[in-house]
Design a protein around this motif. Structure first.
Motif, PDB file in Angstrom:
ATOM      1  N   THR A 170       0.951  -1.313  -0.089  1.00  0.00           N
ATOM      2  CA  THR A 170      -0.021   0.037  -0.052  1.00  0.00           C
ATOM      3  C   THR A 170       0.790   1.046   0.066  1.00  0.00           C
ATOM      4  O   THR A 170       2.051   1.222   0.632  1.00  0.00           O
ATOM      5  CB  THR A 170      -0.911  -0.116   1.288  1.00  0.00           C
ATOM      6  OG1 THR A 170      -0.271  -0.220   2.393  1.00  0.00           O
ATOM      7  CG2 THR A 170      -1.947  -1.136   1.346  1.00  0.00           C
ATOM      8  N   CYS A 171       0.455   2.183  -0.737  1.00  0.00           N
ATOM      9  CA  CYS A 171       1.155   3.835  -0.598  1.00  0.00           C
ATOM     10  C   CYS A 171       1.309   4.092   0.700  1.00  0.00           C
ATOM     11  O   CYS A 171       0.614   4.325   1.633  1.00  0.00           O
ATOM     12  CB  CYS A 171       0.328   4.315  -1.386  1.00  0.00           C
ATOM     13  SG  CYS A 171       1.143   6.195  -1.461  1.00  0.00           S
ATOM     14  N   PRO A 172       2.718   4.422   1.257  1.00  0.00           N
ATOM     15  CA  PRO A 172       2.947   5.058   2.434  1.00  0.00           C
ATOM     16  C   PRO A 172       2.337   6.466   2.843  1.00  0.00           C
ATOM     17  O   PRO A 172       2.020   6.644   3.792  1.00  0.00           O
ATOM     18  CB  PRO A 172       4.305   5.105   2.444  1.00  0.00           C
ATOM     19  CG  PRO A 172       4.740   4.971   1.130  1.00  0.00           C
ATOM     20  CD  PRO A 172       3.743   4.294   0.345  1.00  0.00           C
ATOM     21  N   ARG A 173       1.888   6.926   1.701  1.00  0.00           N
ATOM     22  CA  ARG A 173       1.124   8.373   1.846  1.00  0.00           C
ATOM     23  C   ARG A 173      -0.220   8.337   2.025  1.00  0.00           C
ATOM     24  O   ARG A 173      -0.757   9.038   2.850  1.00  0.00           O
ATOM     25  CB  ARG A 173       1.552   9.140   0.623  1.00  0.00           C
ATOM     26  CG  ARG A 173       3.067   9.841   0.625  1.00  0.00           C
ATOM     27  CD  ARG A 173       3.284  10.538  -0.662  1.00  0.00           C
ATOM     28  NE  ARG A 173       2.924   9.851  -1.921  1.00  0.00           N
ATOM     29  CZ  ARG A 173       3.906   9.422  -2.610  1.00  0.00           C
ATOM     30  NH1 ARG A 173       5.127   9.515  -2.277  1.00  0.00           N
ATOM     31  NH2 ARG A 173       3.633   8.560  -3.892  1.00  0.00           N
ATOM     32  N   CYS A 174      -1.019   7.439   0.895  1.00  0.00           N
ATOM     33  CA  CYS A 174      -2.418   7.692   1.111  1.00  0.00           C
ATOM     34  C   CYS A 174      -3.196   6.287   1.396  1.00  0.00           C
ATOM     35  O   CYS A 174      -4.284   6.192   1.503  1.00  0.00           O
ATOM     36  CB  CYS A 174      -2.786   7.911  -0.177  1.00  0.00           C
ATOM     37  SG  CYS A 174      -2.739   6.912  -1.483  1.00  0.00           S
ATOM     38  N   ASP A 175      -2.231   5.310   1.633  1.00  0.00           N
ATOM     39  CA  ASP A 175      -2.726   3.699   1.890  1.00  0.00           C
ATOM     40  C   ASP A 175      -3.505   3.289   0.877  1.00  0.00           C
ATOM     41  O   ASP A 175      -4.147   2.095   0.869  1.00  0.00           O
ATOM     42  CB  ASP A 175      -3.284   3.822   3.465  1.00  0.00           C
ATOM     43  CG  ASP A 175      -2.765   4.363   4.297  1.00  0.00           C
ATOM     44  OD1 ASP A 175      -1.789   3.657   4.553  1.00  0.00           O
ATOM     45  OD2 ASP A 175      -3.194   4.883   5.531  1.00  0.00           O
ATOM     46  N   TYR A 195       4.423   2.678  -8.101  1.00  0.00           N
ATOM     47  CA  TYR A 195       4.019   3.984  -8.233  1.00  0.00           C
ATOM     48  C   TYR A 195       2.501   4.044  -7.802  1.00  0.00           C
ATOM     49  O   TYR A 195       1.815   2.837  -7.937  1.00  0.00           O
ATOM     50  CB  TYR A 195       3.634   4.018  -9.969  1.00  0.00           C
ATOM     51  CG  TYR A 195       3.187   5.395 -10.373  1.00  0.00           C
ATOM     52  CD1 TYR A 195       3.940   6.420 -10.689  1.00  0.00           C
ATOM     53  CD2 TYR A 195       2.045   5.429 -10.808  1.00  0.00           C
ATOM     54  CE1 TYR A 195       3.468   7.755 -11.192  1.00  0.00           C
ATOM     55  CE2 TYR A 195       1.461   6.847 -11.259  1.00  0.00           C
ATOM     56  CZ  TYR A 195       2.193   7.885 -11.482  1.00  0.00           C
ATOM     57  OH  TYR A 195       1.606   8.706 -11.850  1.00  0.00           O
ATOM     58  N   CYS A 196       2.016   5.043  -7.139  1.00  0.00           N
ATOM     59  CA  CYS A 196       0.637   4.885  -6.812  1.00  0.00           C
ATOM     60  C   CYS A 196      -0.061   5.604  -7.797  1.00  0.00           C
ATOM     61  O   CYS A 196      -0.104   6.831  -8.043  1.00  0.00           O
ATOM     62  CB  CYS A 196       0.807   5.770  -5.250  1.00  0.00           C
ATOM     63  SG  CYS A 196      -0.984   6.185  -4.674  1.00  0.00           S
ATOM     64  N   ASN A 197      -1.241   4.847  -8.092  1.00  0.00           N
ATOM     65  CA  ASN A 197      -2.130   5.554  -8.945  1.00  0.00           C
ATOM     66  C   ASN A 197      -3.046   6.619  -8.371  1.00  0.00           C
ATOM     67  O   ASN A 197      -3.461   7.347  -9.234  1.00  0.00           O
ATOM     68  CB  ASN A 197      -2.909   4.426  -9.699  1.00  0.00           C
ATOM     69  CG  ASN A 197      -2.145   3.296 -10.418  1.00  0.00           C
ATOM     70  OD1 ASN A 197      -1.279   3.889 -11.084  1.00  0.00           O
ATOM     71  ND2 ASN A 197      -2.169   2.257 -10.117  1.00  0.00           N
ATOM     72  N   ARG A 198      -3.027   6.705  -7.290  1.00  0.00           N
ATOM     73  CA  ARG A 198      -3.905   7.549  -6.408  1.00  0.00           C
ATOM     74  C   ARG A 198      -3.597   8.736  -6.490  1.00  0.00           C
ATOM     75  O   ARG A 198      -3.647  10.033  -6.965  1.00  0.00           O
ATOM     76  CB  ARG A 198      -4.787   7.167  -5.228  1.00  0.00           C
ATOM     77  CG  ARG A 198      -5.845   8.023  -4.759  1.00  0.00           C
ATOM     78  CD  ARG A 198      -6.420   7.275  -3.802  1.00  0.00           C
ATOM     79  NE  ARG A 198      -6.910   8.246  -2.651  1.00  0.00           N
ATOM     80  CZ  ARG A 198      -7.218   7.906  -1.299  1.00  0.00           C
ATOM     81  NH1 ARG A 198      -7.104   6.581  -0.888  1.00  0.00           N
ATOM     82  NH2 ARG A 198      -7.684   9.003  -0.597  1.00  0.00           N
ATOM     83  N   CYS A 199      -2.110   8.865  -5.850  1.00  0.00           N
ATOM     84  CA  CYS A 199      -1.156  10.077  -5.802  1.00  0.00           C
ATOM     85  C   CYS A 199      -0.679  10.485  -7.084  1.00  0.00           C
ATOM     86  O   CYS A 199      -0.064  11.693  -7.085  1.00  0.00           O
ATOM     87  CB  CYS A 199      -0.213   9.901  -4.790  1.00  0.00           C
ATOM     88  SG  CYS A 199      -0.602   9.323  -2.919  1.00  0.00           S
ATOM     89  N   GLN A 200      -0.730   9.834  -8.012  1.00  0.00           N
ATOM     90  CA  GLN A 200       0.009   9.472  -9.357  1.00  0.00           C
ATOM     91  C   GLN A 200       1.687  10.158  -9.086  1.00  0.00           C
ATOM     92  O   GLN A 200       1.877  11.080  -9.424  1.00  0.00           O
ATOM     93  CB  GLN A 200      -0.673  10.706 -10.140  1.00  0.00           C
ATOM     94  CG  GLN A 200      -1.909  10.295 -10.444  1.00  0.00           C
ATOM     95  CD  GLN A 200      -2.690  11.191 -11.415  1.00  0.00           C
ATOM     96  OE1 GLN A 200      -2.112  12.107 -11.898  1.00  0.00           O
ATOM     97  NE2 GLN A 200      -3.946  10.625 -11.729  1.00  0.00           N
TER      98      GLN A 200
HETATM   99 ZN   LIG Z   1      -0.906   7.131  -2.727  1.00  0.00          ZN
END
Ligand SMILES: [Zn+2]
Lengths: 209, 250
Positions: A170-175, A195-200
């Motif tokens: 999971t993305c460490p910034r936005c989970d 690569y986090c598709n949500r944070c881009q």
């Molecule tokens: Zn993210």
């Protein structure tokens, strides 16, 4: 060209041999239970003479940081396997993370330095290969610190690293778990790039091992 | 441990160490030259891992003979190395590098899986230590071999050319050297014929899926004392600094 997570080939297995199933190394026990300490560890060396105890040594080692991930202590990382005390002579047993980890020598030096500052008359660091270090050994505190540092903690895999290579990150910034692996190799031996598709945006993961 | 077993074990550990060191050096030659940045990083990581594995094997040799790993790496001549010719070959193009890595990774995983049950505990410990790292290499190299084999006409042609060159060199990895029979009898090292069969059962279908044709078995080198002409140049390059200044520290 991007590194796509296309399915890799099946792994060569140990079938037809005498290989025992791989067992995950035991998890380090919480403080106070099962630490290897010599029977003389709390012995006092005379009036007014500050003496080392296993608690003091472990607390000091918890202040020695991983040279590559400076928020993580060597205790959090799970590389300190045992502390032996004989009076004020200290022997620490540690195990490397990745075989080619260039930080190993630096870690040994930092441990020695810290122990000498603590008043150890002799500080020895033994490096052992068995049981092999596993990223499962990074403690809860370490995982929290990794995430705060922006490095996704490695999933706990219980010994079978294969099934965990591309999952449960999971993305460490936005989970978000809407992430894509970009490179299973990163800026150090222990990091992969996602690569986090949500944070881009890209982030790094501490690789499961 | 009797003398014959001691000698055989030393030679075999040295062969594993030399394979890793030489392959690490070949892969490191790509640093700064790989086709894309991600691959530059990946191959540098893989080279560093293999170097780490080499260090572990040399450490096991040192425990048996007292030989300093740095001396073994930097102050032996080609005739004293036991590396296989597969790892000595120049890096070639990207197809060649990835296919060589794939063939070697498959061999190494086959070996490590069995060695984990070795009656020689230090080798068993080392094998378990290295295996999970090797899984990353294998996944990486196999993805690239498949991608290039099934990619464009040009990438397929290059992959097939690499296979034609590399295939005859794979036999040496599975060739028992003098003394290995003692190791196998002692349960210290796995059986080479069984390893080769197992390796073939994984590698052959994979190559076929990539529409790559394995030529009829051409007899390649068997004895590890037979080196390719490429080892001398590699050693000259790798050992230059250590030999120029014996006090150098890095
Ligand atoms: Zn993210």
């Amino acid at each position: 060209m991007k590194i796509s997570p296309s399915p890799p080939a099946p792994l060569p297995q140990g079938e037809g041999s005498q290989i025992p199933p791989y067992q995950s190394p035991p998890l380090p026990l919480p403080a106070g239970e099962g630490r290897t300490v010599s029977p003389v560890s709390t012995r006092s060396w005379g009036e007014g003479d500050a003496h080392l105890t296993d608690d003091i040594v472990w607390a000091a080692l918890a202040e020695v940081m991983d040279p590559e991930i400076p928020v993580l202590s060597l205790v959090d990382l799970g590389v300190i396997r045992a502390v032996y005390l004989a009076g004020d002579q200290v022997t620490v047993t540690m195990t490397p993370t990745f075989s080619g980890c260039p930080a190993l020598v630096e870690m040994q030096r930092l441990i020695k330095e810290r122990l000498q500052a603590l008043g150890a008359s002799e500080a020895t660091v033994n490096v052992v290969l068995a049981p092999p270090w596993s990223s499962d050994w990074i403690n809860a505190e370490g995982r929290r610190k990794l995430k705060a540092f922006g490095l996704a903690p490695p999933p706990v895999h219980g010994g079978d690293v294969q099934i965990m290579l591309f999952d449960t990150v999971t993305c460490p910034r936005c989970d978000s778990d809407d992430v894509t692996v970009r490179n299973t190799f990163g800026s150090t031996l222990c990091r992969a790039i996602y690569y986090c598709n949500r944070c881009q945006d890209a982030f790094e993961q501490f690789k499961p091992l | 441990m009797n003398d014959a077993l001691h000698t055989a074990l030393t030679n075999r550990l040295l062969a594993s160490a030399d394979d890793e060191l030489i392959l690490a050096h070949r892969n490191a030659e790509w640093t700064g030259h790989a086709p894309i940045l991600e691959e530059d990083i990946a191959l540098a990581n893989i080279a560093q891992d293999e170097l780490g594995h080499g260090t572990i094997w040399y450490g096991l040799v040192e425990a048996l003979t007292g030989d300093d790993p740095d001396r073994l790496a930097f102050f032996r001549d080609a005739s004293q190395f036991c590396s296989a010719q597969l790892v000595e070959q120049p890096r070639g193009d990207w197809a060649f590098t990835m296919l060589r890595q794939y063939l070697f990774d498959a061999y190494e995983l086959t070996l490590l899986a069995r060695l984990a049950g070795s009656a020689y505990q230090p080798a068993a410990d080392a094998a378990v230590r290295m295996r999970n790292e090797e899984i990353y290499h294998y996944r990486h190299s196999s993805v690239w071999v498949r991608r290039l084999a099934l990619g464009t006409e040009e990438s397929h042609r290059r992959m097939q050319r690499a296979l034609n060159e590399l295939w005859p060199l794979t036999g040496q990895l599975f060739s028992a050297q003098p003394g290995d029979e003692i190791l196998m009898a002692a349960g210290y090292w796995p059986d080479f014929d069984e390893m080769k069969q197992s390796w073939m059962s994984v590698v052959m279908p994979f190559l076929e899926q990539g529409e790559l044709v394995v030529s009829d078995l051409v007899d390649g080198p068997v004895d590890r004392s037979e080196h390719s002409g490429h080892l001398n140049g590699l050693l000259a390059d790798m050992q230059m600094v250590a030999r120029a200044d014996r006090e150098a520290v890095w």
